[in-house]
Motif scaffolding. Structure first.
Motif, PDB file in Angstrom:
ATOM      1  N   LEU A  74      23.837  -9.468  -6.205  1.00  0.00           N
ATOM      2  CA  LEU A  74      23.617 -10.512  -7.194  1.00  0.00           C
ATOM      3  C   LEU A  74      24.476 -11.750  -6.963  1.00  0.00           C
ATOM      4  CD1 LEU A  74      23.102  -8.754 -10.656  1.00  0.00           C
ATOM      5  CD2 LEU A  74      21.432  -9.441  -8.960  1.00  0.00           C
ATOM      6  N   THR A  75      25.576 -11.631  -6.230  1.00  0.00           N
ATOM      7  CA  THR A  75      26.502 -12.758  -6.093  1.00  0.00           C
ATOM      8  C   THR A  75      26.527 -13.377  -4.698  1.00  0.00           C
ATOM      9  OG1 THR A  75      28.375 -11.301  -5.543  1.00  0.00           O
ATOM     10  CG2 THR A  75      28.006 -11.792  -7.887  1.00  0.00           C
ATOM     11  N   HIS A  76      25.858 -12.773  -3.709  1.00  0.00           N
ATOM     12  CA  HIS A  76      26.053 -13.268  -2.349  1.00  0.00           C
ATOM     13  C   HIS A  76      25.477 -14.667  -2.141  1.00  0.00           C
ATOM     14  CE1 HIS A  76      21.900 -11.776  -1.783  1.00  0.00           C
ATOM     15  NE2 HIS A  76      21.834 -12.543  -0.705  1.00  0.00           N
ATOM     16  N   LEU A  77      24.462 -15.044  -2.917  1.00  0.00           N
ATOM     17  CA  LEU A  77      23.933 -16.398  -2.770  1.00  0.00           C
ATOM     18  C   LEU A  77      24.903 -17.446  -3.299  1.00  0.00           C
ATOM     19  CD1 LEU A  77      20.181 -15.759  -3.595  1.00  0.00           C
ATOM     20  CD2 LEU A  77      21.166 -16.363  -1.389  1.00  0.00           C
ATOM     21  N   PHE A  78      25.678 -17.100  -4.328  1.00  0.00           N
ATOM     22  CA  PHE A  78      26.763 -17.973  -4.754  1.00  0.00           C
ATOM     23  C   PHE A  78      27.755 -18.156  -3.606  1.00  0.00           C
ATOM     24  CE2 PHE A  78      26.146 -17.145  -9.460  1.00  0.00           C
ATOM     25  CZ  PHE A  78      25.847 -18.465  -9.742  1.00  0.00           C
ATOM     26  N   ALA A  79      28.028 -17.070  -2.918  1.00  0.00           N
ATOM     27  CA  ALA A  79      28.976 -17.142  -1.807  1.00  0.00           C
ATOM     28  C   ALA A  79      28.477 -18.084  -0.715  1.00  0.00           C
ATOM     29  CB  ALA A  79      29.211 -15.741  -1.246  1.00  0.00           C
ATOM     30  N   PHE A  80      27.195 -18.029  -0.405  1.00  0.00           N
ATOM     31  CA  PHE A  80      26.633 -18.941   0.590  1.00  0.00           C
ATOM     32  C   PHE A  80      26.781 -20.397   0.157  1.00  0.00           C
ATOM     33  CE2 PHE A  80      23.979 -15.259   2.073  1.00  0.00           C
ATOM     34  CZ  PHE A  80      24.449 -15.261   3.376  1.00  0.00           C
ATOM     35  N   ILE A  81      26.495 -20.654  -1.116  1.00  0.00           N
ATOM     36  CA  ILE A  81      26.582 -22.028  -1.628  1.00  0.00           C
ATOM     37  C   ILE A  81      28.014 -22.537  -1.560  1.00  0.00           C
ATOM     38  CG2 ILE A  81      26.290 -23.455  -3.691  1.00  0.00           C
ATOM     39  CD1 ILE A  81      23.966 -21.559  -4.464  1.00  0.00           C
ATOM     40  N   VAL A  84       8.607 -25.384 -10.970  1.00  0.00           N
ATOM     41  CA  VAL A  84       9.847 -25.514 -11.737  1.00  0.00           C
ATOM     42  C   VAL A  84      10.995 -24.992 -10.890  1.00  0.00           C
ATOM     43  CG1 VAL A  84      11.068 -24.857 -13.841  1.00  0.00           C
ATOM     44  CG2 VAL A  84       8.595 -25.235 -13.897  1.00  0.00           C
ATOM     45  N   LYS A  85      11.963 -25.842 -10.652  1.00  0.00           N
ATOM     46  CA  LYS A  85      13.053 -25.504  -9.743  1.00  0.00           C
ATOM     47  C   LYS A  85      13.941 -24.419 -10.336  1.00  0.00           C
ATOM     48  CE  LYS A  85      16.653 -27.604  -6.888  1.00  0.00           C
ATOM     49  NZ  LYS A  85      17.306 -28.880  -6.496  1.00  0.00           N
ATOM     50  N   LEU A  86      14.308 -23.439  -9.496  1.00  0.00           N
ATOM     51  CA  LEU A  86      15.222 -22.361  -9.879  1.00  0.00           C
ATOM     52  C   LEU A  86      16.375 -22.297  -8.893  1.00  0.00           C
ATOM     53  CD1 LEU A  86      13.008 -19.281 -10.836  1.00  0.00           C
ATOM     54  CD2 LEU A  86      14.618 -20.467 -12.305  1.00  0.00           C
ATOM     55  N   PRO A  87      17.614 -22.096  -9.369  1.00  0.00           N
ATOM     56  CA  PRO A  87      18.718 -21.848  -8.435  1.00  0.00           C
ATOM     57  C   PRO A  87      18.464 -20.553  -7.667  1.00  0.00           C
ATOM     58  CG  PRO A  87      19.524 -22.275 -10.668  1.00  0.00           C
ATOM     59  CD  PRO A  87      18.051 -22.076 -10.766  1.00  0.00           C
ATOM     60  N   LEU A  88      18.854 -20.530  -6.394  1.00  0.00           N
ATOM     61  CA  LEU A  88      18.658 -19.312  -5.599  1.00  0.00           C
ATOM     62  C   LEU A  88      19.355 -18.114  -6.230  1.00  0.00           C
ATOM     63  CD1 LEU A  88      19.019 -20.641  -1.942  1.00  0.00           C
ATOM     64  CD2 LEU A  88      16.947 -19.824  -3.070  1.00  0.00           C
ATOM     65  N   SER A  89      20.489 -18.370  -6.859  1.00  0.00           N
ATOM     66  CA  SER A  89      21.240 -17.278  -7.474  1.00  0.00           C
ATOM     67  C   SER A  89      20.533 -16.731  -8.706  1.00  0.00           C
ATOM     68  CB  SER A  89      22.650 -17.750  -7.845  1.00  0.00           C
ATOM     69  OG  SER A  89      22.593 -18.990  -8.531  1.00  0.00           O
ATOM     70  N   LEU A  90      19.501 -17.418  -9.201  1.00  0.00           N
ATOM     71  CA  LEU A  90      18.679 -16.883 -10.286  1.00  0.00           C
ATOM     72  C   LEU A  90      17.423 -16.215  -9.746  1.00  0.00           C
ATOM     73  CD1 LEU A  90      18.427 -16.695 -13.391  1.00  0.00           C
ATOM     74  CD2 LEU A  90      17.146 -18.834 -13.316  1.00  0.00           C
ATOM     75  N   PHE A 105      22.255 -20.533 -16.417  1.00  0.00           N
ATOM     76  CA  PHE A 105      21.651 -21.365 -17.442  1.00  0.00           C
ATOM     77  C   PHE A 105      22.665 -22.207 -18.224  1.00  0.00           C
ATOM     78  CE2 PHE A 105      18.081 -18.422 -16.922  1.00  0.00           C
ATOM     79  CZ  PHE A 105      17.010 -19.305 -16.968  1.00  0.00           C
ATOM     80  N   LEU A 106      23.943 -21.845 -18.153  1.00  0.00           N
ATOM     81  CA  LEU A 106      24.919 -22.562 -18.967  1.00  0.00           C
ATOM     82  C   LEU A 106      26.116 -23.066 -18.171  1.00  0.00           C
ATOM     83  CD1 LEU A 106      25.711 -23.514 -21.779  1.00  0.00           C
ATOM     84  CD2 LEU A 106      26.837 -21.302 -22.145  1.00  0.00           C
ATOM     85  N   ILE A 107      26.796 -22.177 -17.456  1.00  0.00           N
ATOM     86  CA  ILE A 107      28.058 -22.568 -16.814  1.00  0.00           C
ATOM     87  C   ILE A 107      27.828 -23.560 -15.687  1.00  0.00           C
ATOM     88  CG2 ILE A 107      30.043 -21.723 -15.518  1.00  0.00           C
ATOM     89  CD1 ILE A 107      29.871 -19.140 -17.135  1.00  0.00           C
ATOM     90  N   LEU A 108      26.919 -23.251 -14.759  1.00  0.00           N
ATOM     91  CA  LEU A 108      26.649 -24.175 -13.660  1.00  0.00           C
ATOM     92  C   LEU A 108      26.122 -25.516 -14.150  1.00  0.00           C
ATOM     93  CD1 LEU A 108      25.202 -22.059 -10.710  1.00  0.00           C
ATOM     94  CD2 LEU A 108      27.438 -23.129 -10.918  1.00  0.00           C
ATOM     95  N   PRO A 109      25.181 -25.552 -15.097  1.00  0.00           N
ATOM     96  CA  PRO A 109      24.740 -26.857 -15.598  1.00  0.00           C
ATOM     97  C   PRO A 109      25.868 -27.675 -16.228  1.00  0.00           C
ATOM     98  CG  PRO A 109      23.145 -25.185 -16.181  1.00  0.00           C
ATOM     99  CD  PRO A 109      24.331 -24.471 -15.629  1.00  0.00           C
ATOM    100  N   LEU A 110      26.833 -27.007 -16.856  1.00  0.00           N
ATOM    101  CA  LEU A 110      27.972 -27.734 -17.420  1.00  0.00           C
ATOM    102  C   LEU A 110      28.862 -28.294 -16.315  1.00  0.00           C
ATOM    103  CD1 LEU A 110      28.961 -25.460 -20.439  1.00  0.00           C
ATOM    104  CD2 LEU A 110      28.003 -27.765 -20.535  1.00  0.00           C
ATOM    105  N   VAL A 111      29.029 -27.503 -15.248  1.00  0.00           N
ATOM    106  CA  VAL A 111      29.824 -27.984 -14.111  1.00  0.00           C
ATOM    107  C   VAL A 111      29.119 -29.161 -13.444  1.00  0.00           C
ATOM    108  CG1 VAL A 111      30.742 -27.371 -11.844  1.00  0.00           C
ATOM    109  CG2 VAL A 111      30.904 -25.742 -13.742  1.00  0.00           C
TER     110      VAL A 111
END
Length: 406
Positions: free
Chosen positions: A345-352, A174-180, A129-135
């Motif tokens: 909880l983190t493997h979808l970040f790894a895929f991205i 409403v779009k959601l990141p896969l990691s959420l 909700f915060l870090i990725l949107p800032l990036v």
């Protein structure tokens, strides 16, 4: 060394299963490394489900390739294995605590669960909700953009309160990141902890708990059927806690029967190959003959119950059949199993990240080589994230949890 699990049939059990004088006579669970191995299997299934589609191959191995793709498509069953295992372990621990202390310390139980679940869960919310949107500061996905604003307005408070899974089927626009998205199952687990903690503190007889669990098993099927026929959409019940309760209940039933010495351990041990083989055959049958959850087929109403029952069979084989217990107690599986929460909880970040880094590079490897490289890189990143999560955060909260374990 394996933990020897023995079930007793104490003669002091009364016909109505009254708790007094009974629970002191049953075996304690203790640490069972094969259950860490079962966690590893559940994670591997979920990981395979999120892999990129397999590339096209030659006609010689194409049939096998297609079946492998279908197996990967059913990898979401790993979540059901997690639920069955959670139902078994939480029920076992709470019943054992009541046997030892004649009461369940609910505040300590909830604090221990919070120290295990909350730190990484809320970190994932902060990142999404915060870090990725800032990036991603530009475009609609960035901080303050329309997609980000809609996501915050719809999902931030529900996920902060561990009820985001109820919002997902009704707000799929409403779009959601896969990691959420992956956090839906943590919401289900947290709701189960609260409900089941109070339930076990209130219901104190074998008969009462048994009837309640039978009711939960039946209600979950009826709720799935109702949700499906009202919406004609499997997503209406896939994320719904009440429609997932039979999976958690199967684990609780095994724990309840084992705790009161009602499991035929010797028979399960003798026929362990059957208890282990049936889930494997069931998984292969689903992959070859049953429409998957994304096809919105009514068969899914009972498939979830099948997932629960056969996951329970797999759990029983690991508890009482020595070959399966040995296989799943191998150090590699135990190591993975101990870190599955962070890996999950983190493997979808790894895929991205893997997809972003590889891009169009290494095209000389061909489609299959590129797919393999992406898979290996994602696996390595997942392991790295779990390592960092453990050493930077989780182990400190684990030490704090120990102060509540007496």
């Amino acid at each position: 060394m394996l933990v020897r699990l023995t079930c007793y049939s104490p003669s002091v059990i009364k016909s109505d299963g009254i708790i007094e004088g009974v629970e002191k006579s049953v075996a304690k669970l203790g640490y069972s490394p094969q259950l860490d191995g079962l966690r590893a299997l559940a994670f591997f299934l979920v990981f395979s489900n999120h892999l990129k589609p397999l590339p096209e191959v030659g006609p010689i191995i194409s049939p096998f390739w297609g079946f492998l793709q279908s197996l990967m498509g059913w990898g979401w069953m790993g979540v059901q294995i997690f639920f069955v295992l959670s139902g078994f372990l939480i029920t076992s621990l709470l019943l054992q605590e009541r046997a030892d202390k004649s009461r369940i310390d609910l505040p300590a139980f909830f604090i221990k669960r919070a120290l295990r679940i909350w730190p990484l869960y809320y970190l994932m919310i902060l990142i999404n909700f915060l870090i990725l949107p800032l990036v991603l500061s530009h475009g609609s996905l960035g901080f303050g953009g329309p997609v980000w604003s809609a996501m915050c307005q719809t999902y931030l408070l529900p996920f902060l309160g561990f009820v985001g899974n109820f919002w997902m089927p009704t707000h799929d626009g409403v779009k959601l990141p896969l990691s959420l998205v992956i956090l839906w199952s943590v919401c289900v687990e947290e709701q189960f902890y609260v409900f089941w903690g109070f339930t076990l503190a209130r219901f104190k007889t074998f008969r009462a708990l048994g009837l309640l669990l039978v009711g939960i098993l039946t209600a979950a099927v009826l709720i799935r059927a109702g949700l499906y026929y009202l919406s004609r959409d499997n997503g209406a019940f896939y994320f719904h806690t009440l429609a997932q309760m039979d999976t958690l209940a199967v684990g609780a039933v095994i724990a309840l029967l084992r705790h009161w010495g009602q499991l035929p351990a010797a028979a399960i041990s003798r026929h362990g190959v059957l208890f282990f083989g049936l889930p494997v055959a069931y998984y292969a049958f689903l992959a070859s003959a049953v429409p998957n959850v994304g096809t919105n087929h009514p068969s899914q109403i009972l498939v979830f119950t099948g997932n629960a029952v056969f996951s329970g069979c797999l759990l029983l084989s690991l508890l009482y059949w020595r070959p399966a217990s040995r296989w799943f107690s191998l150090p590699f599986f135990v190591l993975i199993g101990r870190h599955t929460y962070a890996m999950y909880l983190t493997h979808l970040f790894a895929f991205i990240l893997a997809e972003s880094w590889l891009g169009g590079r290494f095209h000389l490897l061909g489609d299959v080589g590129h797919w393999l490289l992406h898979t290996v890189l994602a696996a390595l990143l997942t392991a790295l994230f779990a390592f960092l999560s453990w050493h930077a955060m989780e182990k400190w909260f684990q030490r704090l949890r120990q102060s509540f374990i007496r």
